[in-house]
Design an enzyme around this catalytic site. Structure first.
Site, PDB file in Angstrom:
ATOM      1  N   GLY A   1      35.784  45.535  39.795  1.00 16.98           N
ATOM      2  CA  GLY A   1      35.708  44.068  39.700  1.00 16.98           C
ATOM      3  C   GLY A   1      37.022  43.435  40.147  1.00 16.98           C
ATOM      4  O   GLY A   1      37.037  42.505  40.969  1.00 16.98           O
ATOM      5  N   HIS A   2      38.137  43.954  39.625  1.00 14.13           N
ATOM      6  CA  HIS A   2      39.451  43.443  40.058  1.00 14.13           C
ATOM      7  C   HIS A   2      39.639  43.665  41.557  1.00 14.13           C
ATOM      8  O   HIS A   2      40.172  42.818  42.264  1.00 14.13           O
ATOM      9  CB  HIS A   2      40.585  44.192  39.344  1.00 14.13           C
TER      10      HIS A   2
ATOM     11  N   MET B   1      45.233  41.834  33.697  1.00 11.00           N
ATOM     12  CA  MET B   1      45.919  42.509  32.592  1.00 11.00           C
ATOM     13  C   MET B   1      45.870  44.016  32.837  1.00 11.00           C
ATOM     14  O   MET B   1      45.938  44.808  31.893  1.00 11.00           O
ATOM     15  CB  MET B   1      45.281  42.138  31.259  1.00 11.00           C
TER      16      MET B   1
HETATM   17  O1  PAF Z   1      41.220  37.523  32.623  1.00  8.39           O
HETATM   18  C1  PAF Z   1      42.263  38.155  32.362  1.00  8.39           C
HETATM   19  O2  PAF Z   1      42.416  39.339  32.628  1.00  8.39           O
HETATM   20  C2  PAF Z   1      43.405  37.408  31.660  1.00  8.39           C
HETATM   21  O3  PAF Z   1      42.922  36.497  30.738  1.00  8.39           O
HETATM   22  C3  PAF Z   1      44.368  36.733  32.652  1.00  8.39           C
HETATM   23  C4  PAF Z   1      43.701  35.620  33.421  1.00  8.39           C
HETATM   24  C5  PAF Z   1      44.936  37.769  33.611  1.00  8.39           C
HETATM   25  C6  PAF Z   1      45.545  36.122  31.881  1.00  8.39           C
HETATM   26  O4  PAF Z   1      46.251  37.092  31.152  1.00  8.39           O
END
Ligand code: PAF
Length: 280
Positions: free
Chosen positions: A36-37, A30
């Site tokens: 982390g991402h 999101m």
């Molecule tokens: O974990 C998240 O950031 C959200 O729940 C996801 C998996 C991207 C779905 O919108």
């Protein structure tokens, strides 16, 4: 890096990659990207020839309007980070592109989605299933990457994959932490200085509970963590539950926490809702 905003262009880009024989990895996010991402992207990069990252604040998974409005949005910085991380496609659609009409699908997610986050945030997991299933249908990835901070979310996504018959591998990736132990989260930027100082106590309490658990029961360990967090400044535990790590169902309160169990916590920290977990 190719920034794509429409479903049709994304389908084409993925088809071109598949035609070249590349494995496709998807990292759903999101946005408001943090280290982390980036660790998920890095893993996808190492394991797949073509990496798609979706950057979309999905309105259908927010059961609280205020939370949706205040969710951090940092598209320009996200693009720079994705580009530096070697992402092939950043998919950044509008809400209208993803939901040209309301998504009325209701997923039979079962018991895994009824406890903890499912009980506290009605409709949340159905919204997650809606967006993740849409992304899986569009991209048809070989692998999709999710962080273990949202431990229950991964269990729910596995259930959705089973229901919908998607053929892909769900890769769960370890929580990344700040130097003081706070689990990395896009919501951390909303903590003021005082609450940012208190927030690492959540992880500390979870860590201390591992020793405590060796001589106490599940019920006692749940109380230990809850009391320990609630006695720190104005932190307030919404729930701390030790559950089966696969089914997410509560375990017998009278046994000792053991391998195969995970403790999941949600804490209000100065109005910011933080989650974390620990494996026993
Ligand atoms: O974990 C998240 O950031 C959200 O729940 C996801 C998996 C991207 C779905 O919108």
């Amino acid at each position: 890096m190719n920034v794509i905003r429409t479903v049709s262009e994304l389908r084409q880009a993925v088809a071109d990659a598949k035609a070249k024989g590349l494995t496709v990895g998807l990292v759903p996010t999101m946005g408001a990207l943090h280290a982390g991402h980036l660790s998920l992207i890095d893993r996808a990069r190492r394991e797949c020839g073509f990496v798609v990252v979706s950057d979309f604040v999905n309105p259908t998974q927010f059961n609280n309007k205020e939370d949706l409005i205040t969710y951090p949005r940092t598209e320009a910085a996200d693009c720079e980070k994705m580009d530096n991380a070697g992402v092939d496609v950043a998919f950044i659609p509008s809400v209208e592109e993803i939901y040209p009409e309301p998504d009325t699908r209701v997923f039979d997610l079962g018991p895994v989605a009824e406890v903890m986050e499912g009980a506290m945030r009605p409709g949340h997991f159905n919204g997650v299933a809606q967006i993740v299933s849409k992304l899986f249908s569009i991209v048809e990835p070989d692998k999709a990457y999710f962080g273990e901070k949202d431990f229950q979310q991964i269990a729910v996504i596995r259930r959705m994959v089973e229901l919908e018959g998607f053929k892909l591998e769900i890769v769960d990736c370890p929580i990344l932490r700040e130097a003081d132990g706070l689990a990395m989260s896009s919501r951390n930027v909303r903590l003021d200085a005082e609450h940012r100082r208190l927030a690492p106590e959540i992880h500390r309490a979870l860590q201390e509970s591992v020793d405590y658990a060796s001589t106490h029961t599940v019920g006692e360990t749940e109380r230990f963590v809850t009391d320990r967090i609630n006695s720190t400044g104005d932190l307030e535990t919404e729930y701390y539950q030790i559950v089966d790590a696969l089914t997410m169902q509560p375990v017998d309160k009278g046994v000792s926490p053991a391998k195969g169990m995970v403790g999941c916590v949600t804490v209000y920290c100065g109005g910011v809702r933080l989650i974390d977990n620990i494996k026993y």
